[in-house]
Design an enzyme around this catalytic site. Structure first.
Site, PDB file in Angstrom:
ATOM      1  N   TYR A 142      -5.819  10.369 -10.979  1.00 57.45           N
ATOM      2  CA  TYR A 142      -6.552  11.447 -10.742  1.00 57.45           C
ATOM      3  C   TYR A 142      -5.299  12.259 -10.142  1.00 57.45           C
ATOM      4  CZ  TYR A 142      -9.928  11.051 -13.734  1.00 57.45           C
ATOM      5  OH  TYR A 142     -11.149  10.798 -14.803  1.00 57.45           O
ATOM      6  N   LYS A 188     -10.865  -3.164 -11.296  1.00 55.14           N
ATOM      7  CA  LYS A 188     -10.670  -4.056 -12.827  1.00 55.14           C
ATOM      8  C   LYS A 188      -9.186  -4.832 -12.164  1.00 55.14           C
ATOM      9  CE  LYS A 188     -10.517  -4.413 -17.081  1.00 55.14           C
ATOM     10  NZ  LYS A 188     -11.155  -5.129 -18.236  1.00 55.14           N
ATOM     11  N   ASP A 220     -15.713  -2.836 -16.720  1.00 54.21           N
ATOM     12  CA  ASP A 220     -16.772  -2.850 -18.201  1.00 54.21           C
ATOM     13  C   ASP A 220     -17.793  -4.049 -18.229  1.00 54.21           C
ATOM     14  OD1 ASP A 220     -14.688  -5.065 -17.211  1.00 54.21           O
ATOM     15  OD2 ASP A 220     -13.693  -5.838 -18.947  1.00 54.21           O
ATOM     16  N   ASP A 244     -16.262   8.401 -12.230  1.00 58.15           N
ATOM     17  CA  ASP A 244     -16.185   9.313 -12.669  1.00 58.15           C
ATOM     18  C   ASP A 244     -17.017   8.851 -14.378  1.00 58.15           C
ATOM     19  OD1 ASP A 244     -16.223  12.189 -14.234  1.00 58.15           O
ATOM     20  OD2 ASP A 244     -14.081  11.551 -14.417  1.00 58.15           O
ATOM     21  N   ASP A 248     -21.456   9.536 -15.141  1.00 57.92           N
ATOM     22  CA  ASP A 248     -21.791   9.713 -16.259  1.00 57.92           C
ATOM     23  C   ASP A 248     -23.091   9.429 -16.620  1.00 57.92           C
ATOM     24  OD1 ASP A 248     -20.726  12.554 -14.985  1.00 57.92           O
ATOM     25  OD2 ASP A 248     -19.798  13.110 -17.298  1.00 57.92           O
TER      26      ASP A 248
END
Ligand code: NAD
Length: 356
Positions: A142, A188, A220, A244, A248
């Site tokens: 970000y 990852k 994943d 993020d 959620d």
């Protein structure tokens, strides 16, 4: 008498309604534990645009540095949606978070026994879930440079330094020491070099916390495991974008957005806020659930002021309110004995704080 200066940012939409109830509960905590809270109110978002023309006034930026912790409601709403990006409420919040330097975002995902049916997952899968997602907040893709947009090609860059990974890993291990002593680091590393470094550094930091068990998981797989068997997790530590998304997903295990708090810590002053937005669709109707904000005030006491007993008292009061069947409208479908308004919910929790 212990004195604390608390920054208050009510914001927009339901923000003022829910923050007022958190203040009620804090006042009850102050009475019980002999604190004195001095509240300092600051503007942010739409309310700040209306008053000053900008979403993050200088006065707010300076003011939050002079308090012990900041409690925040939510910002935004249709009234300000068509402004240019740099003038929008969300830009103010991003700017505030960046300026405060809070690099660790804590997002608990708790399933209350009484609301186990609020989840879209089967009760036996979610009953007892108590996860803390520790998300790196000021680095990663970000904020990484270079970044560019052109109509034919656009890119962002995922960057982490060793120092950034070390400090977030430490936060996660220290929190795990006070919980079930298990950390799952999510990355990852099979595809991304930045994740390879992440994994190496987290592994290195873990040597200082021999009592905490560390496992690594690809993002994943973590997404799948959160839905398949969420109880396997205690503390999850991960980078900005993965955190993020996973936080959620984890929050939805509980089934109600109005219940979950968050904390952004790591610098001198932390920011404590519910995970939901300003809910303009229900603003001013007295039906917003204040529990997420009240639970954020409890996180403020725990992580910002180190007042653990006071924080635990609020958490016990919230549990008792739910056990006794009081529900705001958003959770009225789940074993309600009495449906109450925002202010009634705040008052009942404040009353319980004096007793539980
Ligand atoms: P939202 O979280 O505000 O609302 C989503 C849904 O959940 C709505 O139906 C709302 O009524 C309900 N809801 C949210 N909080 C609730 C509560 N405490 N009690 C009962 N119901 C509740 O998300 P949205 O609708 O996507 O966004 C609305 C505005 O909030 C937008 O302007 C958005 O930019 C802003 N927003 C702000 C923040 C923040 O301040 N941190 C975060 C997310 C969204």
């Amino acid at each position: 008498m212990k004195q604390y200066k608390i920054g208050i940012i009510k914001g927009d939409g339901i923000g003022p309604e829910i923050v007022d109830e958190a203040i009620n509960v804090l006042d009850a905590v102050a009475a019980r534990f002999g604190f004195n809270f001095e509240y300092h109110e600051f503007l942010l978002g739409g309310a700040a645009i209306d008053e000053t023309g900008v979403p993050l006034p200088e006065e707010t930026l300076k003011g939050v540095q002079k308090v012990d912790a900041v409690l925040f409601g939510a910002i935004g709403g249709p009234k300000w949606d068509n402004l240019e990006r740099h003038l929008r409420p969300e830009t103010g919040l991003l700017g505030l978070r960046k300026a405060m330097g809070t690099f660790a975002n804590l997002r608990p995902a708790i399933v209350y026994d009484e609301l186990v049916n609020a989840s879209t997952l089967k009760p036996e899968v979610v009953k007892g879930v108590d996860i803390m997602v520790v998300r790196e907040l000021t680095g990663g893709i970000y904020f990484g440079k270079p970044r560019e947009y052109t109509p034919n090609k656009a890119y962002n860059t995922m960057v982490y330094t060793k120092e950034e990974i070390e400090r977030i890993a430490k936060v996660a291990f220290e929190i795990a020491q006070k919980r079930s002593k298990r950390v799952t680091s999510v990355d990852k590393a099979n595809v991304l070099e930045v994740s390879q470094l992440w994994r190496e550094v987290v592994e290195e930091v873990s040597k200082d916390y021999p009592d905490v068990e560390l496992t690594h998981m690809y993002v994943d797989n973590a997404a799948m495991q959160l839905i398949r068997d969420p109880k396997q997790f205690d503390v999850i530590v991960t980078g900005n974008i993965f955190g993020d998304i996973l936080s959620d997903a984890a929050s939805m295990l509980s089934g109600s957005i109005g219940l979950l708090p968050s904390a952004s810590i790591g610098s001198k002053v932390g920011l404590y806020e519910p995970i939901h937005g300003s809910a303009p669709d229900i603003a001013g109707q007295g039906i917003a659930n204040p529990i997420a904000t009240i639970a954020s005030a409890a996180m403020m006491l725990k992580y910002g002021l180190n007042e653990i007993e006071a924080a635990d008292t609020i958490d016990r009061a919230i549990k008792k309110v739910l056990a006794d069947g009081y529900r705001t409208k958003d959770i009225a479908a789940f074993d309600a004995k009495e449906v109450v308004s925002t202010t009634e919910m705040g008052s009942i929790i404040a009353n319980y704080v004096a007793k539980v």
